[in-house]
Design an enzyme around this catalytic site. Structure first.
Site, PDB file in Angstrom:
ATOM      1  N   ASN A 237       0.871  -1.176   0.000  1.00 46.17           N
ATOM      2  CA  ASN A 237       0.000   0.000   0.000  1.00 46.17           C
ATOM      3  C   ASN A 237       0.908   1.225   0.000  1.00 46.17           C
ATOM      4  O   ASN A 237       1.553   1.519   0.991  1.00 46.17           O
ATOM      5  CB  ASN A 237      -0.894  -0.032   1.249  1.00 46.17           C
ATOM      6  CG  ASN A 237      -1.723   1.225   1.405  1.00 46.17           C
ATOM      7  OD1 ASN A 237      -1.772   2.068   0.497  1.00 46.17           O
ATOM      8  ND2 ASN A 237      -2.376   1.372   2.547  1.00 46.17           N
ATOM      9  N   TRP A 238       0.943   1.891  -1.121  1.00 43.20           N
ATOM     10  CA  TRP A 238       1.870   3.025  -1.260  1.00 43.20           C
ATOM     11  C   TRP A 238       1.336   4.302  -0.613  1.00 43.20           C
ATOM     12  O   TRP A 238       2.021   5.322  -0.593  1.00 43.20           O
ATOM     13  CB  TRP A 238       2.177   3.270  -2.749  1.00 43.20           C
ATOM     14  CG  TRP A 238       3.019   2.210  -3.388  1.00 43.20           C
ATOM     15  CD1 TRP A 238       3.497   1.069  -2.793  1.00 43.20           C
ATOM     16  CD2 TRP A 238       3.520   2.183  -4.744  1.00 43.20           C
ATOM     17  NE1 TRP A 238       4.246   0.339  -3.697  1.00 43.20           N
ATOM     18  CE2 TRP A 238       4.271   1.003  -4.901  1.00 43.20           C
ATOM     19  CE3 TRP A 238       3.388   3.051  -5.836  1.00 43.20           C
ATOM     20  CZ2 TRP A 238       4.898   0.670  -6.106  1.00 43.20           C
ATOM     21  CZ3 TRP A 238       4.006   2.718  -7.037  1.00 43.20           C
ATOM     22  CH2 TRP A 238       4.758   1.536  -7.164  1.00 43.20           C
ATOM     23  N   LYS A 239       0.102   4.266  -0.143  1.00 42.03           N
ATOM     24  CA  LYS A 239      -0.509   5.438   0.506  1.00 42.03           C
ATOM     25  C   LYS A 239      -0.310   6.689  -0.367  1.00 42.03           C
ATOM     26  O   LYS A 239      -0.352   6.577  -1.593  1.00 42.03           O
ATOM     27  CB  LYS A 239       0.049   5.599   1.927  1.00 42.03           C
ATOM     28  CG  LYS A 239      -0.112   4.298   2.740  1.00 42.03           C
ATOM     29  CD  LYS A 239       0.134   4.435   4.212  1.00 42.03           C
ATOM     30  CE  LYS A 239      -0.070   3.080   4.884  1.00 42.03           C
ATOM     31  NZ  LYS A 239       0.089   3.122   6.330  1.00 42.03           N
TER      32      LYS A 239
ATOM     33  N   HIS B 299      -9.450   1.239   5.363  1.00 42.24           N
ATOM     34  CA  HIS B 299      -8.125   1.366   5.989  1.00 42.24           C
ATOM     35  C   HIS B 299      -8.241   2.229   7.250  1.00 42.24           C
ATOM     36  O   HIS B 299      -9.044   3.170   7.286  1.00 42.24           O
ATOM     37  CB  HIS B 299      -7.127   1.982   5.004  1.00 42.24           C
ATOM     38  CG  HIS B 299      -5.715   1.875   5.481  1.00 42.24           C
ATOM     39  ND1 HIS B 299      -5.178   2.769   6.388  1.00 42.24           N
ATOM     40  CD2 HIS B 299      -4.743   0.960   5.223  1.00 42.24           C
ATOM     41  CE1 HIS B 299      -3.931   2.401   6.650  1.00 42.24           C
ATOM     42  NE2 HIS B 299      -3.638   1.315   5.959  1.00 42.24           N
TER      43      HIS B 299
ATOM     44  N   GLU C 254      -6.519   4.559   8.294  1.00 40.94           N
ATOM     45  CA  GLU C 254      -6.339   5.998   8.048  1.00 40.94           C
ATOM     46  C   GLU C 254      -7.641   6.620   7.529  1.00 40.94           C
ATOM     47  O   GLU C 254      -7.958   7.771   7.837  1.00 40.94           O
ATOM     48  CB  GLU C 254      -5.159   6.211   7.079  1.00 40.94           C
ATOM     49  CG  GLU C 254      -3.835   5.955   7.797  1.00 40.94           C
ATOM     50  CD  GLU C 254      -2.740   5.315   6.963  1.00 40.94           C
ATOM     51  OE1 GLU C 254      -2.790   5.407   5.723  1.00 40.94           O
ATOM     52  OE2 GLU C 254      -1.831   4.719   7.558  1.00 40.94           O
TER      53      GLU C 254
ATOM     54  N   GLU D 276      -5.105  -5.066  10.572  1.00 38.60           N
ATOM     55  CA  GLU D 276      -4.052  -4.084  10.785  1.00 38.60           C
ATOM     56  C   GLU D 276      -4.280  -3.397  12.136  1.00 38.60           C
ATOM     57  O   GLU D 276      -5.047  -2.421  12.217  1.00 38.60           O
ATOM     58  CB  GLU D 276      -4.061  -3.029   9.674  1.00 38.60           C
ATOM     59  CG  GLU D 276      -3.824  -3.597   8.288  1.00 38.60           C
ATOM     60  CD  GLU D 276      -3.240  -2.553   7.344  1.00 38.60           C
ATOM     61  OE1 GLU D 276      -2.115  -2.768   6.870  1.00 38.60           O
ATOM     62  OE2 GLU D 276      -3.894  -1.524   7.107  1.00 38.60           O
TER      63      GLU D 276
ATOM     64  N   GLY E  14       2.883   1.952  10.923  1.00 37.77           N
ATOM     65  CA  GLY E  14       3.841   3.047  10.803  1.00 37.77           C
ATOM     66  C   GLY E  14       4.608   3.347  12.080  1.00 37.77           C
ATOM     67  O   GLY E  14       5.266   4.377  12.201  1.00 37.77           O
TER      68      GLY E  14
ATOM     69  N   SER F  31       3.715  -2.492  10.218  1.00 41.49           N
ATOM     70  CA  SER F  31       5.174  -2.603  10.387  1.00 41.49           C
ATOM     71  C   SER F  31       5.745  -3.950   9.942  1.00 41.49           C
ATOM     72  O   SER F  31       6.700  -4.452  10.545  1.00 41.49           O
ATOM     73  CB  SER F  31       5.577  -2.287  11.837  1.00 41.49           C
ATOM     74  OG  SER F  31       5.227  -0.943  12.155  1.00 41.49           O
TER      75      SER F  31
ATOM     76  N   GLY G  91       3.080  -1.174   4.290  1.00 37.62           N
ATOM     77  CA  GLY G  91       3.131   0.254   4.004  1.00 37.62           C
ATOM     78  C   GLY G  91       4.552   0.687   3.698  1.00 37.62           C
ATOM     79  O   GLY G  91       5.066   0.520   2.593  1.00 37.62           O
ATOM     80  N   GLY G  92       5.232   1.217   4.708  1.00 38.38           N
ATOM     81  CA  GLY G  92       6.569   1.801   4.544  1.00 38.38           C
ATOM     82  C   GLY G  92       7.557   0.916   3.793  1.00 38.38           C
ATOM     83  O   GLY G  92       8.262   1.385   2.889  1.00 38.38           O
TER      84      GLY G  92
END
Ligand code: 13P
Length: 249
Positions: free
Chosen positions: A9-11, A94, A96, A166, A172, A212, A233-234
């Protein structure tokens, strides 16, 4: 057997040229692993470039999706628009979206239903906050998110669904759930899905872990019986780390 799914997920990251370069590198990294699905969810604006750069090896997903085919829904994206750009899936709910943009379980349920109606597979994200975990309400929170998020979904549709667990406190933060914590929740989710649908349907549904995930913890997470993949993510933004995650052992 459930086919593993590793999803990036590149957000809200990467310009179009950077997205194109990363997609090409990820496609190359995924070339020699045939027994697992690899998916990326770039920002909408990068989808055409990513499709072109990634070829057919990678699955593509939108980071969100509306329930309507078209109309006056400023800022939303229609399922058909995602399909037109080669997406077969869409991330929905999600944390977020829930925390920063006020998306509720009932709104998320409309997104899940809309995605399915127009032929996209939703990746329904659920997860508890740190306060909820510490208060001992993790299972209750997740059960509500599943029940309300999947209200009205038919058995046939359910079989293709992907659920992503998640935990909000792990997103993150560098603080991953332990493999045992993930397995405990995933087993609970599968049991809840079996009660909502049928045991064999729940047995077919893929449940991803997110929060993470990195090259150092992916192997142990993926060894858990009910962990069928990862939503990253990251670590999905750098080919070196995502390549290692794709190649989990
Ligand atoms: P991180 O891997 O950066 O913790 O993000 C997880 C996530 O939110 C994926 O959807």
């Amino acid at each position: 057997m459930r086919r593993p799914l590793i999803a990036g997920n590149w957000k809200m990251h990467l310009t179009i040229p950077a997205a194109r370069a990363l997609a090409a590198a990820v496609a190359k990294a995924a070339e020699n692993v045939a027994d697992r699905d690899v998916l990326i969810a770039p920002p909408f604006t990068s989808l055409p470039a990513v499709r072109e750069a990634a070829g057919n090896r990678l699955l593509l997903a939108g980071q969100n999706v509306c329930w309507e085919e078209q109309g006056a829904f400023t800022g939303e994206i229609a399922p058909g628009m995602l399909k037109e750009l080669g997406c077969t899936m869409a991330i929905v709910g999600h944390s977020e979206r829930r925390q920063l943009f006020g998306e509720t379980n009932s709104l998320i349920n409309r997104r899940v239903a809309g995605a399915l109606k127009f032929g996209l597979i939703p990746i329904l994200c659920i997860g508890e906050t740190l306060a909820e975990r510490e208060a001992g309400t993790t299972f209750a929170v997740l059960e509500t998110q599943l029940k309300q998020g999947l209200a009205g979904i038919t058995l046939t549709a359910a079989a293709q669904l992907v659920v992503a667990y998640e935990p909000v406190w792990a997103i993150g933060t560098g603080r991953t759930a332990t493999a045992a914590q993930a397995q405990e929740v995933h087993a609970y989710l599968r049991q809840t899905l079996a009660a909502l649908f049928e045991k064999n349907i729940a047995g077919q549904m893929r449940i991803l872990y997110g929060g993470s995930v990195n090259p150092a913890n992916v192997d142990e997470l993926m060894r858990q019986a009910d962990v069928d993949g990862a939503l990253v993510g990251g670590a999905a933004l750098k080919v070196e780390s995502f390549e290692r995650i794709i190649h989990f052992q």
